[in-house]
Design a protein around this motif. Structure first.
Motif, PDB file in Angstrom:
ATOM      1  N   ALA A  90       0.837  -1.208   0.000  1.00  0.00           N
ATOM      2  CA  ALA A  90       0.000   0.000   0.000  1.00  0.00           C
ATOM      3  C   ALA A  90       0.871   1.256   0.000  1.00  0.00           C
ATOM      4  CB  ALA A  90      -0.941   0.003   1.199  1.00  0.00           C
ATOM      5  N   ILE A  91       1.967   1.227   0.739  1.00  0.00           N
ATOM      6  CA  ILE A  91       2.895   2.371   0.742  1.00  0.00           C
ATOM      7  C   ILE A  91       3.515   2.538  -0.637  1.00  0.00           C
ATOM      8  CG2 ILE A  91       5.115   3.189   1.643  1.00  0.00           C
ATOM      9  CD1 ILE A  91       4.260   2.032   4.393  1.00  0.00           C
ATOM     10  N   MET A  92       3.954   1.431  -1.244  1.00  0.00           N
ATOM     11  CA  MET A  92       4.560   1.532  -2.573  1.00  0.00           C
ATOM     12  C   MET A  92       3.545   2.035  -3.598  1.00  0.00           C
ATOM     13  SD  MET A  92       6.640  -1.236  -4.915  1.00  0.00           S
ATOM     14  CE  MET A  92       7.913  -1.541  -3.699  1.00  0.00           C
ATOM     15  N   HIS A  93       2.309   1.556  -3.509  1.00  0.00           N
ATOM     16  CA  HIS A  93       1.272   2.028  -4.440  1.00  0.00           C
ATOM     17  C   HIS A  93       1.108   3.542  -4.317  1.00  0.00           C
ATOM     18  CE1 HIS A  93      -2.736   3.091  -5.861  1.00  0.00           C
ATOM     19  NE2 HIS A  93      -2.644   2.042  -6.665  1.00  0.00           N
ATOM     20  N   GLN A  94       1.056   4.021  -3.078  1.00  0.00           N
ATOM     21  CA  GLN A  94       0.877   5.459  -2.864  1.00  0.00           C
ATOM     22  C   GLN A  94       2.056   6.258  -3.408  1.00  0.00           C
ATOM     23  OE1 GLN A  94      -1.775   7.201  -1.755  1.00  0.00           O
ATOM     24  NE2 GLN A  94      -0.569   8.998  -2.327  1.00  0.00           N
ATOM     25  N   ARG A 144       5.499   2.195 -10.412  1.00  0.00           N
ATOM     26  CA  ARG A 144       6.345   2.573 -11.556  1.00  0.00           C
ATOM     27  C   ARG A 144       7.792   2.625 -11.080  1.00  0.00           C
ATOM     28  NH1 ARG A 144       3.780   7.960 -13.123  1.00  0.00           N
ATOM     29  NH2 ARG A 144       3.443   7.934 -10.884  1.00  0.00           N
ATOM     30  N   HIS A 145       8.674   1.997 -11.811  1.00  0.00           N
ATOM     31  CA  HIS A 145      10.048   1.794 -11.363  1.00  0.00           C
ATOM     32  C   HIS A 145      10.954   3.021 -11.459  1.00  0.00           C
ATOM     33  CE1 HIS A 145      10.758   1.508 -15.653  1.00  0.00           C
ATOM     34  NE2 HIS A 145      12.049   1.553 -15.414  1.00  0.00           N
ATOM     35  N   ASP A 146      10.601   3.969 -12.298  1.00  0.00           N
ATOM     36  CA  ASP A 146      11.544   5.069 -12.560  1.00  0.00           C
ATOM     37  C   ASP A 146      10.950   6.461 -12.297  1.00  0.00           C
ATOM     38  OD1 ASP A 146       9.740   5.076 -14.625  1.00  0.00           O
ATOM     39  OD2 ASP A 146      11.233   5.150 -16.228  1.00  0.00           O
ATOM     40  N   VAL A 147      10.014   6.538 -11.363  1.00  0.00           N
ATOM     41  CA  VAL A 147       9.334   7.807 -11.080  1.00  0.00           C
ATOM     42  C   VAL A 147      10.276   8.777 -10.374  1.00  0.00           C
ATOM     43  CG1 VAL A 147       7.391   8.862  -9.861  1.00  0.00           C
ATOM     44  CG2 VAL A 147       7.136   6.623 -10.871  1.00  0.00           C
ATOM     45  N   ARG A 148      10.203  10.027 -10.780  1.00  0.00           N
ATOM     46  CA  ARG A 148      10.911  11.125 -10.118  1.00  0.00           C
ATOM     47  C   ARG A 148       9.919  12.262  -9.918  1.00  0.00           C
ATOM     48  NH1 ARG A 148      16.548  10.887 -10.501  1.00  0.00           N
ATOM     49  NH2 ARG A 148      17.354   9.515 -12.091  1.00  0.00           N
ATOM     50  N   PRO A 149      10.180  13.132  -8.950  1.00  0.00           N
ATOM     51  CA  PRO A 149       9.329  14.318  -8.827  1.00  0.00           C
ATOM     52  C   PRO A 149       9.439  15.171 -10.089  1.00  0.00           C
ATOM     53  CG  PRO A 149      10.741  14.067  -6.905  1.00  0.00           C
ATOM     54  CD  PRO A 149      11.210  13.084  -7.928  1.00  0.00           C
ATOM     55  N   GLY A 151      12.293   6.087  -7.933  1.00  0.00           N
ATOM     56  CA  GLY A 151      12.002   4.671  -8.064  1.00  0.00           C
ATOM     57  C   GLY A 151      10.719   4.212  -7.399  1.00  0.00           C
ATOM     58  N   TYR A 152      10.590   2.884  -7.299  1.00  0.00           N
ATOM     59  CA  TYR A 152       9.408   2.284  -6.686  1.00  0.00           C
ATOM     60  C   TYR A 152       9.104   2.870  -5.300  1.00  0.00           C
ATOM     61  CZ  TYR A 152       9.144  -1.648 -10.051  1.00  0.00           C
ATOM     62  OH  TYR A 152       9.008  -2.432 -11.168  1.00  0.00           O
ATOM     63  N   PRO A 153      10.125   3.016  -4.425  1.00  0.00           N
ATOM     64  CA  PRO A 153       9.794   3.471  -3.064  1.00  0.00           C
ATOM     65  C   PRO A 153       9.811   4.986  -2.902  1.00  0.00           C
ATOM     66  CG  PRO A 153      12.089   2.852  -3.127  1.00  0.00           C
ATOM     67  CD  PRO A 153      11.524   2.580  -4.515  1.00  0.00           C
ATOM     68  N   GLN A 154      10.212   5.707  -3.940  1.00  0.00           N
ATOM     69  CA  GLN A 154      10.371   7.165  -3.840  1.00  0.00           C
ATOM     70  C   GLN A 154      11.276   7.537  -2.669  1.00  0.00           C
ATOM     71  OE1 GLN A 154       8.953   9.899  -6.100  1.00  0.00           O
ATOM     72  NE2 GLN A 154       9.620   7.996  -7.026  1.00  0.00           N
ATOM     73  N   ALA A 155      12.301   6.741  -2.464  1.00  0.00           N
ATOM     74  CA  ALA A 155      13.264   6.985  -1.396  1.00  0.00           C
ATOM     75  C   ALA A 155      14.207   8.104  -1.811  1.00  0.00           C
ATOM     76  CB  ALA A 155      14.064   5.714  -1.116  1.00  0.00           C
ATOM     77  N   GLY A 159      12.360  -5.924  -5.742  1.00  0.00           N
ATOM     78  CA  GLY A 159      12.808  -6.645  -4.550  1.00  0.00           C
ATOM     79  C   GLY A 159      13.580  -5.755  -3.590  1.00  0.00           C
ATOM     80  N   ASP A 160      14.488  -4.957  -4.124  1.00  0.00           N
ATOM     81  CA  ASP A 160      15.251  -4.029  -3.280  1.00  0.00           C
ATOM     82  C   ASP A 160      14.329  -2.974  -2.675  1.00  0.00           C
ATOM     83  OD1 ASP A 160      17.570  -5.397  -3.983  1.00  0.00           O
ATOM     84  OD2 ASP A 160      18.078  -3.996  -5.593  1.00  0.00           O
ATOM     85  N   SER A 161      13.376  -2.511  -3.454  1.00  0.00           N
ATOM     86  CA  SER A 161      12.464  -1.452  -3.002  1.00  0.00           C
ATOM     87  C   SER A 161      11.527  -1.926  -1.901  1.00  0.00           C
ATOM     88  CB  SER A 161      11.661  -0.904  -4.182  1.00  0.00           C
ATOM     89  OG  SER A 161      12.529  -0.323  -5.130  1.00  0.00           O
ATOM     90  N   ILE A 162      10.990  -3.137  -2.039  1.00  0.00           N
ATOM     91  CA  ILE A 162      10.085  -3.641  -1.006  1.00  0.00           C
ATOM     92  C   ILE A 162      10.882  -3.929   0.264  1.00  0.00           C
ATOM     93  CG2 ILE A 162      10.096  -6.125  -1.588  1.00  0.00           C
ATOM     94  CD1 ILE A 162       6.850  -4.290  -0.958  1.00  0.00           C
TER      95      ILE A 162
END
Length: 194
Positions: free
Chosen positions: A63-67, A72-77, A95-99, A122-125
């Motif tokens: 749910a956090i990753m969806h939000q 999407r694997h390559d999202v940036r602001p 990326g996936y986690p927006q870290a 896998g790394d993102s989750i």
């Protein structure tokens, strides 16, 4: 013999390229966790591994990753512009986690591997599992409290502790949405045949 080897390499490169393209496409039905895991066969295994490692329920991490990225694997602001000149982005989230870079580096130092990537599911989750686990240690936030885990995730551990989210009605609404999605994902997950 040389021509056969050359053709073999072309076929191999083409297969790897096409597999890479297919695996990075977001799930077709992001509101259904069973559908996501049936479409993305390796994702359940990765999510289960993160759950086993960090204790965070799969539905909350998803749910956090969806939000954050809608899977999407390559999202940036978005990049701001001044007339026709691109300006620096307001955040290093990726990326996936927006870290963001600093917390991603902290994860790499404490729990990730040298080749970990925010573009890898896998790394993102695993990162989200690590972050939520640390939120429990730092702020006492239950791993099952999807809304408060999301507030930690969005505001950072110090911001959450200060209560920076309390004056942000839009963020509280988003956290409630994450909580509802996690609840729905949890119900779906119990019925999945994985």
């Amino acid at each position: 013999m040389k021509a056969a080897t050359h053709r073999w390499w072309i076929v191999l490169i083409t297969v790897v390229f096409l597999t890479g393209c297919a695996s990075t496409r977001p799930p077709a039905k992001p509101s259904n966790l069973c559908s996501i895991f049936k479409e993305k066969r390796g994702w359940y295994k990765d999510a289960k591994k993160a759950n086993d490692r960090w204790g965070t329920p799969i539905q909350i991490m998803m749910a956090i990753m969806h939000q954050e990225s809608s899977f999407r694997h390559d999202v940036r602001p978005p990049r701001p512009w001044f007339l026709f000149i691109p300006l620096p982005r307001n955040s290093s989230a990726y990326g996936y986690p927006q870290a963001q870079d600093p917390v991603w580096e902290e994860y790499l130092d404490e729990a990730g591997g040298f080749f970990s990537s925010r573009e890898d599911f896998g790394d993102s989750i695993d990162f989200i599992g690590w972050y939520t686990h640390k939120s429990r240690k730092v702020n006492g936030t239950s791993l099952w409290a999807a809304d408060h885990q999301y507030l930690n995730y969005h505001e950072g551990w110090y911001g959450y502790r200060k209560g920076s989210y309390k004056k942000k009605s839009w963020l509280l609404a988003t956290a409630s949405s994450v909580k509802r999605r996690a609840s729905n994902y949890g119900e779906q997950l119990r019925k999945c045949n994985l």
